[in-house]
Write a protein that holds these residues in place. Structure first.
Motif, short mmCIF file in Angstrom:
data_model
loop_
_atom_site.label_atom_id
_atom_site.label_comp_id
_atom_site.label_asym_id
_atom_site.label_seq_id
_atom_site.Cartn_x
_atom_site.Cartn_y
_atom_site.Cartn_z
N GLU A 114 7.88 4.60 -7.62
CA GLU A 114 9.11 4.89 -6.89
C GLU A 114 9.57 6.29 -7.27
O GLU A 114 9.48 6.68 -8.45
CB GLU A 114 10.22 3.89 -7.25
CG GLU A 114 10.11 2.57 -6.52
CD GLU A 114 11.40 1.76 -6.63
OE1 GLU A 114 12.28 2.15 -7.42
OE2 GLU A 114 11.53 0.77 -5.90
N GLU A 147 2.58 1.29 -7.50
CA GLU A 147 3.96 0.82 -7.59
C GLU A 147 4.89 1.95 -8.08
O GLU A 147 5.74 1.76 -8.94
CB GLU A 147 4.07 -0.38 -8.53
CG GLU A 147 3.28 -1.59 -8.02
CD GLU A 147 3.44 -2.81 -8.91
OE1 GLU A 147 4.08 -2.69 -9.96
OE2 GLU A 147 2.90 -3.86 -8.56
N TYR A 177 1.92 6.65 1.56
CA TYR A 177 2.59 5.37 1.35
C TYR A 177 1.69 4.40 0.57
O TYR A 177 2.11 3.79 -0.42
CB TYR A 177 2.99 4.76 2.68
CG TYR A 177 3.64 3.39 2.55
CD1 TYR A 177 4.95 3.26 2.07
CD2 TYR A 177 2.93 2.23 2.88
CE1 TYR A 177 5.54 2.02 1.94
CE2 TYR A 177 3.53 0.98 2.75
CZ TYR A 177 4.83 0.88 2.28
OH TYR A 177 5.40 -0.35 2.14
N GLN A 224 2.22 2.91 -3.18
CA GLN A 224 2.32 1.47 -3.29
C GLN A 224 1.29 0.91 -4.26
O GLN A 224 1.58 0.00 -5.04
CB GLN A 224 2.11 0.82 -1.91
CG GLN A 224 3.32 0.89 -0.99
CD GLN A 224 4.45 -0.02 -1.45
OE1 GLN A 224 5.40 0.45 -2.05
NE2 GLN A 224 4.33 -1.31 -1.19
N GLU A 225 0.11 1.50 -4.20
CA GLU A 225 -0.99 1.05 -5.06
C GLU A 225 -0.61 1.13 -6.53
O GLU A 225 -0.94 0.27 -7.34
CB GLU A 225 -2.22 1.94 -4.78
CG GLU A 225 -3.45 1.57 -5.58
CD GLU A 225 -4.60 2.53 -5.28
OE1 GLU A 225 -5.28 2.92 -6.24
OE2 GLU A 225 -4.78 2.89 -4.11
#
Length: 659
Positions: A526, A524, A517, A521-522
């Motif tokens: 998707e 960005e 996760y 997230q680091e």
């Protein structure tokens, strides 16, 4: 409604290998079981059951999931029906929340209509068995038809009293709304506000869906009232569409799949009598002309249909139109007629099971032979009629999508009708060309659009597959190792005493789902695949709410589509066992031999791919920039290339660290 506590208890108690073992012959394969797929015709086993994970996977059809999804797929149960089946098997008491009057009103319209229809089925059946009128009129009729008590109970046969509003009064007294009684067609509401029962004074035949839900009714009048229709069906409603329903499909589905053939008849009693005689793979079009939707319903279970007709020649010609529809759906069709004066109902009553099976097997004709025998007698002395018959046969052949089958049937028609094969082929070509021309007009623009993007699609296919595999690995890691802790190495740039920037390795212990996760997230990132993205979001939420991963609990909340993908991923290693690689001295390395390396390599590989894509996008826009922006664009591309080199080196360091 079944309580959550009951559902949880069912999942905790039910054993997937025990339940599936009642339907599929399973053999031990290490810690798992394997068997032949119940969803396809195969000779080598591709069906795996994992007692440890409490899931199953059919690698031939792609289906998979929990014990409940197996029952939904194999038995065509609804979710509540599957829960009830398991509760009954394991003697679990079902707790239900009482449906109050307010709940009935608030329930969605469709579900309310199902509830009313189910109540009506029970009411009519109990009236048949327990009331004096029901026994004297309805039950006597069914007994005269030769139906046993078991058959009457199995098909839920019933009786609607002669009284104008006996059923409606009872339904209203039980709390069912007049609005829904009218919508399902059980009650007719007059303009003056008075109401009466649609089916009063009739014996009742409940019509069920493939999953067994009650959709509507057929009612037969027993008096000689010439003004009243002999048979009356429920009107069209939100839950009953007669063109999409086949009478008897719920009771016939398993036999159809097992026998790989479906007998199609016209009436309710034909179905019931054949079923009682032992021919269970039989359904009826319920008095309506056969429709494409009804044929597709059969197509879910088998490709083969045998149409059963009585000996009435006029009725035969009228019914023959349905054969072309069956052919058009790409299915195989045979026709069997009974002797004059007999229909499937009467013939089944007169003959033993063995004689009935023998007759059906020996008298089922190919549709070409049937059409020829049906009309040849009256056409043989009339050249014009014979020509029309031959053309009619070729029209039927033209409906078949498969060109090889068309060729075989042309040869057969040529032999039977004693006419040149080439003439038949020319006629067929004209008919097929006409159909193609009409369809071509509609598809022409679509083909043009497809041609424009064809090259782009082909060149992008490899890239899409790379992303798909990497994203699939991320989901796989979350499913298999999400709650595990592992040591992860990071290489951090730090200044030494001389002020030079050097890399230092830092090791941290975190849970796998947290590492994944935070890494995504680091950057960005998707996930591109919509299905993977939904599963990823669900899994991260699940791990944030639960300390440990419980596969049964997790599968309970998934849709069928998600469940199939999840079980496909979870059973990857079991799929390898099907090939018995180790017996061939080929050893497959298991991923849990080094979770940290597997996770790190996958994340870095995804980042590397995304950076490559960014570089390519920038290079493609190279010629579109203003001159003063070119230097900035070059600099950006160089920066990304440096990052790409660092990532490539990082993958090498990860591998060497864990070797």
């Amino acid at each position: 409604m079944i309580t959550r506590e009951t559902i949880d208890k069912v999942f905790e108690t039910a054993r997937v290998e025990e339940v599936i073992g009642d339907f599929v012959q399973l053999k031990r394969a290490g810690s798992n079981y394997k068997g032949l797929s119940p969803f396809s015709d195969e000779r080598s086993p591709s069906f795996m059951v994992s007692p440890v994970k409490q899931i199953w996977k059919d690698f031939s059809s792609g289906k998979g999931g929990s014990v409940v999804t197996f029952l939904m797929e194999h038995e065509h149960f609804t979710y509540p029906e599957a829960i009830r089946f398991l509760a009954n098997k394991y003697n679990i008491e079902i707790e239900e929340t009482e449906v109050s009057q307010e709940d009935k009103i608030e329930a969605n319209e469709k579900e309310s209509m199902y509830l009313v229809s189910e109540f009506a089925k029970t009411y009519f059946h109990e009236t048949l068995l327990n009331s004096e009128e029901g026994k004297a009129i309805g039950l006597s009729y069914f007994k005269e038809r030769g139906f046993t008590n078991e058959t009457i109970a199995k098909f839920g046969l019933g009786y609607s009293p002669e009284t104008w509003d006996a059923f409606t009064k009872e339904a209203l007294a039980k709390g069912y709304q007049l609005d829904y009684l009218e919508k399902v067609g059980l009650t007719i509401l007059r303009e003056d506000g008075k109401h009466f029962d649609r089916f009063k004074g009739r014996v009742m035949f409940p019509i069920q869906s493939l999953s067994g839900r009650n959709l509507g009714f057929g009612g037969r009048i027993l008096t000689n009232d010439k003004k009243a229709a002999k048979y009356l069906n429920s009107p069209e409603s939100e839950i009953y569409h007669k063109s999409k329903v086949l009478y008897g499909i719920f009771h016939a589905k398993q036999a159809i799949a097992k026998q790989n053939n479906c007998y199609l008849v016209e009436g309710y009693t034909d179905v019931i009598q054949l079923h009682q005689a032992g021919i269970e793979n039989v359904v009826a079009s319920s008095g309506t002309a056969l429709t494409p939707d009804q044929i597709r319903l059969i197509n879910r279970l088998t490709k083969n249909i045998t149409v059963l007709f009585d000996g009435d020649a006029a009725g035969l010609r009228a019914s023959v139109r349905g054969i072309d529809l069956i052919l058009e759906e790409g299915m195989n069709v045979k026709v069997c007629t009974f002797p004059d004066g007999d229909d499937p109902d009467s013939f089944a009553r007169k003959n033993s099971y063995e004689d009935l099976v023998s007759y059906l097997e020996n008298n089922a004709k190919d549709f070409i032979q049937f059409k020829a025998s049906l009309l040849m007698d009256e056409a043989k002395n009339d050249p014009i009629k014979k020509a029309d018959l031959i053309r009619d046969m070729v029209v039927s052949i033209s409906k078949i999508p498969d060109s090889i089958k068309r060729q075989i049937y042309i040869q057969e028609t040529s032999r039977i009708m004693d006419i040149s094969e080439q003439i038949l082929l020319n006629t067929l070509a004209q008919l097929v060309q006409k159909d193609i021309s009409e369809a071509g007009k509609k598809l022409k623009q679509e083909y043009k659009a497809l041609e424009v993007v064809k090259t782009e699609t082909q060149s992008a296919q490899e890239k899409v597959n790379i992303v798909y595999e990497l994203e699939r690995k991320i989901i796989e890691m979350l499913l298999l190792y999400g709650s595990q802790e592992a040591d992860f190495d990071d290489f951090i740039l730090k200044a030494n005493e001389e002020g030079e920037m050097i890399e230092e390795k830092e090791t941290s212990t975190v849970k796998v789902h947290q590492r994944i996760y935070l890494s995504l997230q680091e950057d960005e990132v998707e996930l591109a695949n919509p299905l993977f993205k939904e599963i990823y979001t669900d899994l991260i939420a699940y791990y944030n709410q639960n300390e440990q991963f419980n596969i049964e609990q997790y599968l309970m909340q998934l849709s069928v589509e998600h469940s199939q993908m999840v079980t496909d991923i979870l059973m990857t290693e079991e799929k390898e066992l099907l090939h018995n690689w180790e017996a061939k001295h080929i050893y497959v390395k298991t991923k849990n031999q080094n979770v940290s390396q597997y996770v790190s390599e996958t994340i870095v590989s995804l980042r590397e791919y995304l950076i490559n894509k960014l570089i390519m996008d920038l290079m493609n826009s190279y010629g579109n920039e203003e001159e003063n922006d070119l230097e900035e664009l070059k600099s950006t591309i160089n920066d990304y290339n440096k990052l790409k080199v660092n990532l490539t080196n990082k993958i090498g360091r990860i591998r060497s660290t864990y070797l």
